[in-house]
Each structure stands twice: as C-alpha cells, then as structure tokens.
Design an enzyme around this catalytic site. Structure first.
Site, PDB file in Angstrom:
ATOM      1  N   LYS A   1      -9.033  -9.021  14.583  1.00 31.19           N
ATOM      2  CA  LYS A   1      -8.548  -9.518  13.280  1.00 31.19           C
ATOM      3  C   LYS A   1      -7.174  -8.938  12.962  1.00 31.19           C
ATOM      4  O   LYS A   1      -6.774  -7.932  13.571  1.00 31.19           O
ATOM      5  CB  LYS A   1      -9.566  -9.161  12.195  1.00 31.19           C
ATOM      6  CG  LYS A   1      -9.846  -7.695  12.045  1.00 31.19           C
ATOM      7  CD  LYS A   1     -11.143  -7.447  11.257  1.00 31.19           C
ATOM      8  CE  LYS A   1     -11.323  -5.966  11.003  1.00 31.19           C
ATOM      9  NZ  LYS A   1     -12.641  -5.653  10.434  1.00 31.19           N
TER      10      LYS A   1
ATOM     11  N   ARG B   1     -20.337  -5.891   0.674  1.00 33.74           N
ATOM     12  CA  ARG B   1     -19.137  -6.739   0.682  1.00 33.74           C
ATOM     13  C   ARG B   1     -19.520  -8.161   1.063  1.00 33.74           C
ATOM     14  O   ARG B   1     -19.359  -9.086   0.290  1.00 33.74           O
ATOM     15  CB  ARG B   1     -18.096  -6.210   1.685  1.00 33.74           C
ATOM     16  CG  ARG B   1     -17.605  -4.815   1.419  1.00 33.74           C
ATOM     17  CD  ARG B   1     -16.443  -4.464   2.313  1.00 33.74           C
ATOM     18  NE  ARG B   1     -16.713  -4.794   3.727  1.00 33.74           N
ATOM     19  CZ  ARG B   1     -15.905  -4.529   4.722  1.00 33.74           C
ATOM     20  NH1 ARG B   1     -14.731  -3.956   4.500  1.00 33.74           N
ATOM     21  NH2 ARG B   1     -16.213  -4.850   5.968  1.00 33.74           N
TER      22      ARG B   1
ATOM     23  N   TYR C   1      18.423   7.330  -1.287  1.00 32.78           N
ATOM     24  CA  TYR C   1      18.137   6.970  -2.679  1.00 32.78           C
ATOM     25  C   TYR C   1      17.555   8.152  -3.445  1.00 32.78           C
ATOM     26  O   TYR C   1      16.720   8.897  -2.912  1.00 32.78           O
ATOM     27  CB  TYR C   1      17.128   5.823  -2.735  1.00 32.78           C
ATOM     28  CG  TYR C   1      17.696   4.480  -2.354  1.00 32.78           C
ATOM     29  CD1 TYR C   1      18.783   3.947  -3.041  1.00 32.78           C
ATOM     30  CD2 TYR C   1      17.139   3.740  -1.322  1.00 32.78           C
ATOM     31  CE1 TYR C   1      19.299   2.698  -2.695  1.00 32.78           C
ATOM     32  CE2 TYR C   1      17.634   2.496  -0.973  1.00 32.78           C
ATOM     33  CZ  TYR C   1      18.725   1.980  -1.661  1.00 32.78           C
ATOM     34  OH  TYR C   1      19.222   0.758  -1.321  1.00 32.78           O
TER      35      TYR C   1
ATOM     36  N   MET D   1      14.198   0.328   2.728  1.00 33.23           N
ATOM     37  CA  MET D   1      13.614  -0.914   3.242  1.00 33.23           C
ATOM     38  C   MET D   1      13.860  -1.097   4.736  1.00 33.23           C
ATOM     39  O   MET D   1      12.955  -1.462   5.488  1.00 33.23           O
ATOM     40  CB  MET D   1      14.184  -2.105   2.462  1.00 33.23           C
ATOM     41  CG  MET D   1      13.528  -3.426   2.834  1.00 33.23           C
ATOM     42  SD  MET D   1      14.284  -4.812   1.984  1.00 33.23           S
ATOM     43  CE  MET D   1      13.836  -4.480   0.295  1.00 33.23           C
TER      44      MET D   1
HETATM   45  C1  LIG Z   1     -13.230  -4.671  11.197  1.00 33.99           C
HETATM   46  C2  LIG Z   1     -14.656  -4.805  11.543  1.00 33.99           C
HETATM   47  C3  LIG Z   1     -15.155  -4.215  12.703  1.00 33.99           C
HETATM   48  C4  LIG Z   1     -14.324  -3.283  13.564  1.00 33.99           C
HETATM   49  O1  LIG Z   1     -14.290  -2.027  12.917  1.00 33.99           O
HETATM   50  P1  LIG Z   1     -13.519  -0.767  13.540  1.00 33.99           P
HETATM   51  O2  LIG Z   1     -13.815   0.339  12.590  1.00 33.99           O
HETATM   52  O3  LIG Z   1     -12.077  -1.118  13.569  1.00 33.99           O
HETATM   53  O4  LIG Z   1     -14.067  -0.543  14.901  1.00 33.99           O
HETATM   54  C5  LIG Z   1     -16.467  -4.485  13.047  1.00 33.99           C
HETATM   55  N1  LIG Z   1     -17.247  -5.281  12.269  1.00 33.99           N
HETATM   56  C6  LIG Z   1     -16.801  -5.819  11.128  1.00 33.99           C
HETATM   57  C7  LIG Z   1     -17.718  -6.655  10.309  1.00 33.99           C
HETATM   58  C8  LIG Z   1     -15.503  -5.596  10.717  1.00 33.99           C
HETATM   59  O5  LIG Z   1     -15.061  -6.134   9.571  1.00 33.99           O
END
Ligand SMILES: *Cc1c(COP(=O)(O)O)cnc(C)c1O
Length: 355
Positions: free
Chosen positions: A36, A126, A248, A296
């Site tokens: 992801k 979640r 800055y 930046m």
């Molecule tokens: C992001 C995610 C993972 C991977 O988690 P890591 O801590 O990066 O290994 C696995 N399962 C779900 C549902 C996730 O959202």
C-alpha cells in the site's frame, strides 16, 4: 518530477527480497507483500515485480486504484487484495480480491458470487466485522452462500509490544470468530506479529514495514536488511563569520567561523520539518549536523569539519549508517519509520538495484 540536481533514492530490491524470505522463515508459513501507499513510498511496481519473481503469490494494497496499478505491473496470477474494499465490478476486470469490512460488503459480494476476503475486527476498531456482526453472519446460513472466503483476516493493534496482553486477547477473539465461520484459510500477523510466536502463525502473514527495513522488533536489534539510501547534492558551500545565523527565523547562530553546506531536499520531499536541528547527513562516513530550519526545498548542514566538501558533492540523508536509518530519523522526528518512508517525495529520482 525528478531531474538533474534532485536527490537520488536508491532502493535495494535484493534486500527487500532477502527480508521477505527471512520473514517467511521466521513465520514458518507463507507471507504476502503489503504494498500500500506505493510500496511504503519506494515504488509498488518495482517491489511487486521483485517479490513476484522471488515467488511471492499474494499482495495487499489499500486502495482500488493501487490494486489496478499493481496488477498492471505484475500481470495476472498473484492475488492482489484491496484492504479498503471495493464493490463487485469496480475493479474493471483487473482480477482484484476485495476485503469485506462491513455486513453491507458481505451482502454485496454474496449477491455477486465469487470470492473475497472477510475482515474480522478483534480490537483495533477501525475496519472489519464486529464480534456481534460475525455472530449474526454465522447464524444466517444463506448469508455466505455462493461466496468463497479466500481468507478470514484480522489485524493486530499492538504487535510491536510483545509483552502486551492485548495481543493474546486478539488471538483468542480471532480463534473464536473463526470457529463460528465456515472453514477458510486465515491471515493474521503483520511484520511485528510474525515475531510474536506460534500463536500468531497463520496461512498468510501480511508483512509491510519489515520488507522495507523498518525494525519489526523495536527495542531489540533490527533483524531486517536496510533497503533505502537517499542522497542529495550540495548546491552551495558558504563561509560565515561567528555570530551569523542560518535559515528561517535564524534558529542557528555560528559560534565560530563556519562552513555551511546547502543541500537540495526539504520538507516538500518528506524530510520532515520537525527534524530541524535534530539530524545529520553523512559524507565519507562522517556526520554533518543539520542546522537551522528545514525549509521546503533546502537543508543546511554544518560542514566546518568537512573542508573538502564542494558544490555537486552528494551527502547521504538516509542510509545504513548510525543515526540516518529510517527508524533513527523517525525517533528524532517523533514519528515512526513508516511515516519517514511514505513521506519520501516524488522529486527524488528512484533507482532500483539488486532486482
Ligand atoms: C498496513 C497493514 C499491514 C502491514 O503492516 P506492517 O506493520 O507494515 O507490517 C498488514 N495488515 C493490514 C490490515 C494493514 O493495514
């Protein structure tokens, strides 16, 4: 857009593959690759192809669009699962696997038929079915008819804290949910969960961060290989007198005659502003303290002890050296290595080695 004068982000795909193999060995069972957010900022297409070539058959992304792009990169065959879910037909023939997170998702996929992953929430609160929703599903013989559960999955909230009783509680709730559902393969541990032991083993672990070199066992030595090197060019070196300030808000003042190296990266590239005054770059194995505010597009370093440093030289901002690993920057910025990696900006040229 990367261009001349931009930082260069080198991704060691050989290290990613070695990390995946190591995780699979520790898990003692198959491991997916979690890609992801564009492979945690490193490039999902390149990482996916390297893992696919190494034999990885299962991938997870968060968004439908990420899944479509990954399918295009790795071709047909491996599972590409979409954690945030999508409704039947929305993948436009890309052959993606939906994760069902709500009873509404289950109803839609059961009506369409085929297969999907069922996400059960065991305490992170979640995404995924609650225990009551699992109970209702289990009590309705028709609800899953026509639907093959490719996996039943859940996600740990505190896997990076091995002493936490919540981990065992989640394992027990997950076992209970699986007892109530039709038999199906199951998917449990993320990176850190793989290191929690046999009670967290499943048919498919879902490591993400550890593939990319983040320590899945915080507080213990990092068992993973480092993957990322970020180098950026020096745009200018200037001499300043004692009493002059840099950057800055003039937050840093030279206590002695000093050399200041200005480097082409900034918070717009994901070099977090909260690192101001708290980090280093490395050149020829020696640190250069970050001075003044991160701006930046520019970083300023104290190069007084680096008389040889010239315009056009490159300094290492992230790499496999003390103080500049992603976890080190995260600790100094008050965040996690995940955020350091996923913030890496599009202006860096990405180079892949070891694939
Ligand atoms: C992001 C995610 C993972 C991977 O988690 P890591 O801590 O990066 O290994 C696995 N399962 C779900 C549902 C996730 O959202």
């Amino acid at each position: 857009m990367a261009g001349s004068g931009a930082g260069v982000l080198t991704v060691d795909l050989g290290a990613v593959v070695a990390n995946w193999r190591n995780l699979r060995a520790v898990h003692g069972a198959p491991c997916a690759g979690v890609l992801k957010a564009d492979g945690y900022g490193l490039g999902a297409a390149a990482v996916g192809r390297a893992l696919g070539d190494a034999g990885c058959r299962d991938f997870f992304v968060a968004h439908l669009s990420e899944g479509v792009a990954l399918r295009g990169a790795i071709g047909a065959g491996p599972m590409v699962a979409v954690l945030n879910g999508f409704r039947p037909g929305e993948d436009d023939g890309a052959g993606l696997t939906a994760v069902m997170n709500t009873p509404g998702d289950v109803a839609a996929w059961a009506a369409a038929g085929g297969e999907a992953i069922l996400h059960v929430d065991t305490g992170i609160n979640r995404l995924g079915l609650t225990a009551a929703e699992v109970e209702a599903l289990a009590g309705d013989a028709s609800a899953l008819r026509g639907l093959r559960l490719r996996f039943v999955m859940t996600h740990l909230a505190r896997a990076d804290e091995p002493g936490e009783p919540m981990n065992g509680a989640q394992a027990a709730r997950f076992a209970e949910a699986r007892r109530r559902l039709p038999g199906a393969p199951f998917s449990f541990a993320n990176s850190s969960g793989i290191f929690l032991g046999l009670g967290f083993r499943s048919d498919l672990a879902r490591p993400g961060c550890a593939l990319y070199g983040i320590n899945p066992t915080p507080g213990a030595p990092n068992p993973m290989r480092q993957v990322v090197t970020l180098e950026a060019p020096v745009l200018q070196v200037r001499e300043i007198a004692a009493g002059e300030s840099v950057g800055y808000s003039a937050t840093w003042t030279a206590a002695r005659p000093s050399r200041v190296a200005t480097v082409a990266a900034g918070y717009a590239d994901g070099y977090l502003r909260s690192l101001s005054g708290r980090s280093v770059a490395v050149q020829r194995g020696r640190p250069l303290p970050l001075i003044g505010r991160v701006s930046m597009d520019l970083l300023t370093f104290d190069a007084t002890e680096h008389p040889e440093l010239r315009q056009g030289d490159r300094v290492t901002l992230i790499g496999d050296a003390e103080g500049i690993r992603p976890d080190d920057l995260a600790a100094r910025a008050g965040t996690v290595g995940y955020e350091i990696l996923t913030s890496l900006g599009p202006r860096y040229e990405r180079r892949y080695v070891g694939g």
